[in-house]
Every structure is written in structure tokens, then in C-alpha cells.
Design an enzyme around this catalytic site. Structure first.
Site, mmCIF file in Angstrom:
data_model
loop_
_atom_site.group_PDB
_atom_site.id
_atom_site.type_symbol
_atom_site.label_atom_id
_atom_site.label_comp_id
_atom_site.label_asym_id
_atom_site.label_seq_id
_atom_site.Cartn_x
_atom_site.Cartn_y
_atom_site.Cartn_z
ATOM 1 N N GLY A 39 0.781 -1.311 -0.010
ATOM 2 C CA GLY A 39 -0.058 -0.003 -0.056
ATOM 3 C C GLY A 39 0.937 1.245 0.055
ATOM 4 N NE ARG A 60 0.540 -7.872 11.051
ATOM 5 C CZ ARG A 60 -0.820 -8.036 11.066
ATOM 6 N NH1 ARG A 60 -1.600 -8.635 12.082
ATOM 7 N NH2 ARG A 60 -1.344 -7.519 9.949
ATOM 8 C CB SER A 126 -14.858 -8.799 20.970
ATOM 9 O OG SER A 126 -13.534 -8.832 20.366
ATOM 10 C CE1 TYR A 168 -9.846 7.012 11.654
ATOM 11 C CE2 TYR A 168 -10.936 6.832 9.669
ATOM 12 C CZ TYR A 168 -10.330 6.325 10.461
ATOM 13 O OH TYR A 168 -9.809 5.056 10.227
ATOM 14 C CE LYS A 183 -4.444 5.509 11.181
ATOM 15 N NZ LYS A 183 -2.855 5.253 10.865
ATOM 16 N N PRO A 209 -3.961 11.527 5.406
ATOM 17 C CG PRO A 209 -2.960 9.486 4.741
ATOM 18 C CD PRO A 209 -3.229 10.147 6.006
HETATM 19 C C1 HXC Z 1 -15.452 -7.420 14.006
HETATM 20 C C2 HXC Z 1 -13.428 -8.139 14.071
HETATM 21 C C3 HXC Z 1 -13.226 -8.019 12.487
HETATM 22 C C4 HXC Z 1 -14.339 -7.631 12.048
HETATM 23 C C5 HXC Z 1 -11.410 -8.931 13.281
HETATM 24 N N1 HXC Z 1 -12.102 -8.778 14.353
HETATM 25 N N2 HXC Z 1 -11.817 -8.308 12.121
HETATM 26 N N3 HXC Z 1 -14.250 -7.761 14.722
HETATM 27 N N4 HXC Z 1 -15.135 -7.048 12.767
HETATM 28 N N5 HXC Z 1 -14.525 -7.195 10.568
HETATM 29 C C6 HXC Z 1 -11.692 -9.146 15.723
HETATM 30 C C7 HXC Z 1 -11.296 -10.736 15.937
HETATM 31 O O1 HXC Z 1 -12.458 -11.447 15.922
HETATM 32 C C8 HXC Z 1 -10.647 -10.411 17.043
HETATM 33 O O2 HXC Z 1 -11.396 -10.576 18.128
HETATM 34 C C9 HXC Z 1 -9.902 -9.149 17.049
HETATM 35 O O3 HXC Z 1 -10.614 -8.411 16.279
HETATM 36 C C10 HXC Z 1 -8.469 -9.441 16.563
HETATM 37 O O4 HXC Z 1 -8.541 -10.137 15.241
HETATM 38 P P1 HXC Z 1 -7.291 -10.991 14.851
HETATM 39 O O5 HXC Z 1 -7.604 -11.631 13.577
HETATM 40 O O6 HXC Z 1 -6.933 -12.161 15.650
HETATM 41 O O7 HXC Z 1 -6.347 -10.003 14.859
HETATM 42 P P2 HXC Z 1 -4.846 -9.629 13.917
HETATM 43 O O8 HXC Z 1 -4.363 -11.121 13.303
HETATM 44 O O9 HXC Z 1 -3.833 -9.156 14.699
HETATM 45 O O10 HXC Z 1 -5.381 -8.558 12.826
HETATM 46 C C11 HXC Z 1 -5.421 -7.418 12.884
HETATM 47 C C12 HXC Z 1 -6.727 -6.860 11.848
HETATM 48 C C13 HXC Z 1 -6.546 -7.320 10.513
HETATM 49 C C14 HXC Z 1 -6.661 -5.467 12.101
HETATM 50 C C15 HXC Z 1 -7.939 -7.518 12.425
HETATM 51 O O11 HXC Z 1 -7.536 -6.714 9.696
HETATM 52 C C16 HXC Z 1 -5.265 -6.930 9.947
HETATM 53 O O12 HXC Z 1 -4.143 -7.610 9.955
HETATM 54 N N6 HXC Z 1 -5.144 -5.590 9.141
HETATM 55 C C17 HXC Z 1 -3.926 -5.177 8.668
HETATM 56 C C18 HXC Z 1 -4.062 -4.172 7.711
HETATM 57 C C19 HXC Z 1 -5.020 -3.286 7.714
HETATM 58 O O13 HXC Z 1 -5.906 -3.358 8.372
HETATM 59 N N7 HXC Z 1 -4.923 -2.149 6.744
HETATM 60 C C20 HXC Z 1 -5.871 -1.258 6.614
HETATM 61 C C21 HXC Z 1 -5.606 0.013 6.945
HETATM 62 S S1 HXC Z 1 -6.502 1.320 6.430
HETATM 63 P P3 HXC Z 1 -11.652 -11.635 19.391
HETATM 64 O O14 HXC Z 1 -12.716 -11.077 20.490
HETATM 65 O O15 HXC Z 1 -12.671 -12.730 18.244
HETATM 66 O O16 HXC Z 1 -10.855 -12.351 19.616
HETATM 67 C C22 HXC Z 1 -6.759 2.541 7.213
HETATM 68 C C23 HXC Z 1 -7.393 3.558 6.650
HETATM 69 C C24 HXC Z 1 -8.124 4.638 7.308
HETATM 70 O O17 HXC Z 1 -6.234 2.683 8.557
HETATM 71 C C25 HXC Z 1 -8.883 5.837 6.370
HETATM 72 C C26 HXC Z 1 -9.361 5.482 5.196
HETATM 73 C C27 HXC Z 1 -10.139 6.305 4.253
HETATM 74 P P1 NAP Z 2 -2.093 -1.522 3.999
HETATM 75 O O1 NAP Z 2 -1.295 -1.713 2.791
HETATM 76 O O2 NAP Z 2 -3.125 -2.611 4.642
HETATM 77 O O3 NAP Z 2 -0.782 -1.215 5.218
HETATM 78 C C1 NAP Z 2 -0.862 -1.579 6.587
HETATM 79 C C2 NAP Z 2 0.416 -2.271 6.846
HETATM 80 O O4 NAP Z 2 0.603 -2.328 8.200
HETATM 81 C C3 NAP Z 2 0.431 -3.544 5.973
HETATM 82 O O5 NAP Z 2 1.618 -3.606 5.556
HETATM 83 C C4 NAP Z 2 0.546 -4.477 7.262
HETATM 84 O O6 NAP Z 2 1.669 -5.696 7.061
HETATM 85 C C5 NAP Z 2 1.053 -3.556 8.453
HETATM 86 N N1 NAP Z 2 0.633 -3.978 9.808
HETATM 87 C C6 NAP Z 2 -0.554 -4.437 10.280
HETATM 88 N N2 NAP Z 2 -0.404 -4.633 11.428
HETATM 89 C C7 NAP Z 2 0.928 -4.675 11.730
HETATM 90 C C8 NAP Z 2 1.415 -5.094 13.073
HETATM 91 N N3 NAP Z 2 1.062 -5.514 13.943
HETATM 92 N N4 NAP Z 2 2.997 -4.842 12.997
HETATM 93 C C9 NAP Z 2 3.533 -4.278 11.826
HETATM 94 N N5 NAP Z 2 3.015 -4.283 10.719
HETATM 95 C C10 NAP Z 2 1.646 -4.270 10.713
HETATM 96 O O7 NAP Z 2 -2.879 -0.099 3.959
HETATM 97 P P2 NAP Z 2 -2.747 1.423 3.709
HETATM 98 O O8 NAP Z 2 -3.919 1.876 3.103
HETATM 99 O O9 NAP Z 2 -1.480 1.307 2.585
HETATM 100 O O10 NAP Z 2 -2.470 2.290 4.780
HETATM 101 C C11 NAP Z 2 -1.242 2.619 5.099
HETATM 102 C C12 NAP Z 2 -1.372 3.785 6.429
HETATM 103 O O11 NAP Z 2 -2.026 4.949 5.745
HETATM 104 C C13 NAP Z 2 -2.192 3.406 7.453
HETATM 105 O O12 NAP Z 2 -1.607 4.129 8.629
HETATM 106 C C14 NAP Z 2 -3.578 3.864 7.372
HETATM 107 O O13 NAP Z 2 -4.287 4.080 8.412
HETATM 108 C C15 NAP Z 2 -3.226 5.296 6.617
HETATM 109 N N6 NAP Z 2 -4.273 5.790 5.930
HETATM 110 C C16 NAP Z 2 -4.614 5.136 4.516
HETATM 111 C C17 NAP Z 2 -5.523 5.746 3.988
HETATM 112 C C18 NAP Z 2 -5.983 5.242 2.630
HETATM 113 O O14 NAP Z 2 -7.050 5.753 1.870
HETATM 114 N N7 NAP Z 2 -5.479 4.131 2.206
HETATM 115 C C19 NAP Z 2 -6.252 6.867 4.370
HETATM 116 C C20 NAP Z 2 -5.957 7.476 5.547
HETATM 117 C C21 NAP Z 2 -4.978 6.875 6.078
HETATM 118 P P3 NAP Z 2 1.270 -6.991 7.670
HETATM 119 O O15 NAP Z 2 0.081 -7.436 7.695
HETATM 120 O O16 NAP Z 2 2.422 -8.031 7.000
HETATM 121 O O17 NAP Z 2 1.875 -6.701 9.174
#
Ligand code: HXC
Ligand code: NAP
Length: 302
Positions: A39, A60, A126, A168, A183, A209
Site C-alpha cells: 500500500g 508481520r 469485542s 478522522y 489515530k 490522508p
Molecule cells: C469485528 C473483527 C473483525 C471484523 C477482526 N475482528 N476482524 N471484529 N469485525 N471485521 C476481531 C477478531 O474477531 C478478534 O477479536 C480481534 O478483532 C483481533 O482479530 P485477529 O484477526 O486475531 O487480529 P490480527 O491477526 O492481529 O489482525 C488485525 C486486523 C487485520 C486489524 C483484524 O484486519 C489486519 O491484520 N489488518 C492489517 C492491515 C489493515 O488493517 N489495513 C488497513 C489500514 S486502512 P476476538 O474477540 O474474536 O478475539 C486505514 C485507513 C483509514 O487505517 C482511512 C481510510 C480512508
Molecule cells: P495496508 O496496505 O493494509 O497497510 C497496512 C500495513 O500495516 C500492512 O503492510 C501491514 O502488514 C502492516 N501491519 C499491520 N499490522 C501490523 C503489526 N502489528 N505490525 C507491523 N505491521 C503491521 O493499508 P494502507 O492503506 O497502505 O495504509 C497505510 C497507512 O495509511 C495506515 O496508517 C492507514 O491508516 C493510513 N491511511 C490510509 C488511507 C487510505 O485511503 N488508504 C487513508 C488514511 C490513512 P502485515 O499484515 O504484513 O503486518
């Protein structure tokens, strides 16, 4: 889903989507980007490499990082160190720093970009779901900033922290409450550390962003049909989403010496999206042009 990164592909590219800084703008700097394998982290990292930086990417999934690192090196000719690390674990963050120093001699910049997020009504979450987002975003950014801050102050290095937040962080948002809390905390940390560590020559800034299509965000924030129903473009006054290079340009400026007097700032890059939501009468853009004559008459009569 269709590749979100190509969403804007057919449109004419604005000038802001070209590289902005001169070629050697980051030469000699070593930059750690958390979440740098995918990303926006990947896009920022690629541009830092093009500008001469050494890059450390961490997240990770080591397989993803290694793949990205070899593609980046082939594309830019730069050097990339990939280290697996869960930012929630302080000792793993310390290991990234140790390996970065062993490989490149020193570290100059930290980009806190790693994040976790998904949409959900808050009452469905949760306690563990809530904490897992807080831990990745807030605690992860704290862990990295703390480890790097101790190192920079100890070694007398004028470090630089760039935090990727969201709009936000200051407006709040429904349905992503854990992310908004986290955030918001990162934004408070940005301003607090800017004041506290400025005397060590350490600058701390943030970027907020708006929508920049990435697979990680889109899969979790606009899954399935929601992509069609909630087109982010419509919320943005400029009627388009951000291009990754636009964000990379801003990030490169903030981590470079060219922004040397900017400290404690959060810069929004969202095409005006958050203000569009905030202004009481902004929705009047839906009024057709031909209606304004009769509206004017009515308001004059009043
Ligand atoms: C409700 C959920 C859920 C969902 C997970 N959980 N997904 N609950 N709805 N959709 C719950 C699980 O049941 C668990 O709770 C707890 O959250 C942790 O989930 P795990 O899968 O065990 O955690 P983990 O493996 O650490 O994964 C973290 C994650 C996953 C956040 C859930 O999505 C991830 O790895 N994300 C990384 C990348 C990412 O999110 N990128 C987007 C960033 S975008 P319980 O109680 O069951 O144990 C961003 C942009 C903002 O920030 C602005 C955009 C305009
Ligand atoms: P993304 O590709 O999902 O990036 C999130 C990254 O965080 C992944 O590479 C993920 O890699 C890593 N990550 C998640 N949990 C982690 C952990 N516990 N330890 C280490 N690394 C971890 O999404 P993105 O859109 O590029 O987001 C990048 C940043 O921009 C984020 O801070 C997001 O909030 C911000 N942002 C994005 C947008 C948008 O429109 N895209 C808007 C506003 C802000 P692994 O799964 O390998 O750990």
C-alpha cells in the site's frame, strides 16, 4: 475486487503525480517504514529509494516484505532491508533498529505507517477487537517512536518521525471508532514529542490522508458491494481519489531537510474531503444550476 490502485488510471494525471524533489534529496538517509511492504508504505518507500535513501521495511509478513524489497531494489537500484516485526512487541521493534544500524550504520527517519482497521458498529466489537486496533496503531507507533527516540537522543542524531494518521484523527468517525481513537492518540503524540524532543533536533510531524486506494484499506473499509454504494470520490470536492505519488511527494518533503523548520504539524492531503463533510451548506452542490434563479428570488423576497 478490481485493483483499487488502478481506479484513477483512465483519468488525466495531475502534475502533482510526478516526483517532486531533486534526485539526491534523501541521499545518505536511512529510513524505516513500518507497514512498508504494501500500500502507501510501499509507495512512499519506493520514492524515498529513488531519492537516494536506504530503506528498511517492516511488518508481520516476511514473505511479503522480501518480495517487495526485491521488486523495489530492481526498480530503483537502491538497497532495502526487510525485517519481520509486529509493532505491538517492543523487543521486535528494538530488533529492527539493531539490524538497520548493523546494515546501514545509522537510522535517520521513522515513518509510523503500519495500521489495522475495519468497519464495524462499535457495539458489535469485542474488547479484544477494540484493543487489537489500538495496539497496532497507537501502541505500535509509541513503541517505534520510543525505541528510535532513545537511540537518537543517546547517539545525538537529529532524527525525524513522520506519523501517518487520517483526517478522522481530528474529526472522529463513526464505524471506525478504535481506529479514530488510536489515530487521535498518534496525533497527540506527534504534537507532544515535537515539543519535547525538538531540543534534541528531533522533528515529529504527521500526514492526514483522505482516500488513497489500497487493497489493504479497501478490502476492510469498502468490502464487496460497498465499493459501488459508497464511492469515496463523491465525497471529495476535487471528485477524485489521491494518487500514491502525491502522498509520496509530501512524505519525502517532510522527511527531508527541506522541511527543516516544520515540527509538530499535521498536513492534510484529502482533496478537501473532510471540509466537504464539515461545512453546513456544502451539500448544496446538489442543487441544479437552473434552480438558483428561483432560489435567489425567494431569498431576495425574504
Ligand atoms: C469485528 C473483527 C473483525 C471484523 C477482526 N475482528 N476482524 N471484529 N469485525 N471485521 C476481531 C477478531 O474477531 C478478534 O477479536 C480481534 O478483532 C483481533 O482479530 P485477529 O484477526 O486475531 O487480529 P490480527 O491477526 O492481529 O489482525 C488485525 C486486523 C487485520 C486489524 C483484524 O484486519 C489486519 O491484520 N489488518 C492489517 C492491515 C489493515 O488493517 N489495513 C488497513 C489500514 S486502512 P476476538 O474477540 O474474536 O478475539 C486505514 C485507513 C483509514 O487505517 C482511512 C481510510 C480512508
Ligand atoms: P495496508 O496496505 O493494509 O497497510 C497496512 C500495513 O500495516 C500492512 O503492510 C501491514 O502488514 C502492516 N501491519 C499491520 N499490522 C501490523 C503489526 N502489528 N505490525 C507491523 N505491521 C503491521 O493499508 P494502507 O492503506 O497502505 O495504509 C497505510 C497507512 O495509511 C495506515 O496508517 C492507514 O491508516 C493510513 N491511511 C490510509 C488511507 C487510505 O485511503 N488508504 C487513508 C488514511 C490513512 P502485515 O499484515 O504484513 O503486518
Amino acid at each position: 475486487m478490481s485493483d483499487p490502485i488502478k481506479t484513477n488510471a483512465a483519468e488525466k494525471k495531475p502534475e502533482s503525480t510526478m516526483g517532486m524533489l531533486r534526485e539526491d534529496a534523501l541521499k545518505g538517509k536511512t529510513i524505516i517504514v513500518t507497514g512498508g511492504g504494501t500500500g502507501l508504505g510501499r509507495s512512499m518507500g519506493s520514492y524515498f529509494l529513488k531519492l537516494g535513501a536506504n530503506l528498511v521495511i517492516t511488518s508481520r509478513k516476511l514473505d511479503v516484505l522480501k518480495q517487495t524489497a526485491s521488486e523495489m531494489e530492481a526498480e530503483t537500484g537502491g538497497k532495502v532491508l526487510a525485517v519481520a516485526c509486529d509493532v505491538r512487541k517492543y523487543e521486535e521493534v528494538e530488533n529492527v533498529l539493531k539490524q538497520a544500524v548493523e546494515t546501514f550504520g545509522r537510522v535517520d527517519v521513522l515513518v509510523n505507517n503500519a495500521a489495522g482497521n475495519f468497519i464495524s458498529p462499535t457495539e458489535r466489537l469485542s474488547a479484544n477487537a477494540f484493543s487489537s486496533i489500538i495496539d497496532i496503531v497507537l501502541k505500535g507507533s509509541v513503541n517505534c517512536s520510543l525505541a528510535l527516540g532513545k537511540y537518537w537522543i543517546g547517539e545525538k542524531i537529529p532524527g525525524n518521525i513522520l506519523n501517518i494518521v487520517t483526517t478522522y484523527a481530528f474529526t472522529g468517525s463513526a464505524y471506525v471508532v478504535p481506529s479514530a481513537c488510536a489515530k487521535g492518540g498518534v496525533l497527540a503524540m506527534t504534537r507532544s514529542l515535537a515539543a519535547e524532543w525538538g531540543r534534541h533536533g528531533i522533528r515529529t510531524n504527521a500526514i492526514a490522508p483522505g482516500p488513497f486506494p489500497t487493497k489493504g484499506a479497501w478490502d476492510r473499509l469498502l468490502p464487496g458491494d460497498m465499493l459501488k454504494k459508497f464511492d469515496f470520490k463523491n465525497r471529495v470536492p476535487l471528485k477524485r481519489m489521491g494518487e500514491h505519488q502525491e502522498l509520496a511527494n509530501l512524505a519525502a518533503f517532510l522527511v527531508s531537510g527541506f522541511s527543516g523548520y516544520i515540527n509538530g504539524e499535521v498536513i492534510t492531503i484529502d482533496g478537501g474531503e473532510w471540509l466537504q463533510g464539515a461545512g453546513q451548506f456544502n451539500a448544496l452542490e446538489m442543487v441544479p444550476a437552473e434552480m438558483w434563479d428561483s432560489i435567489e428570488q425567494a431569498t431576495r423576497r425574504a
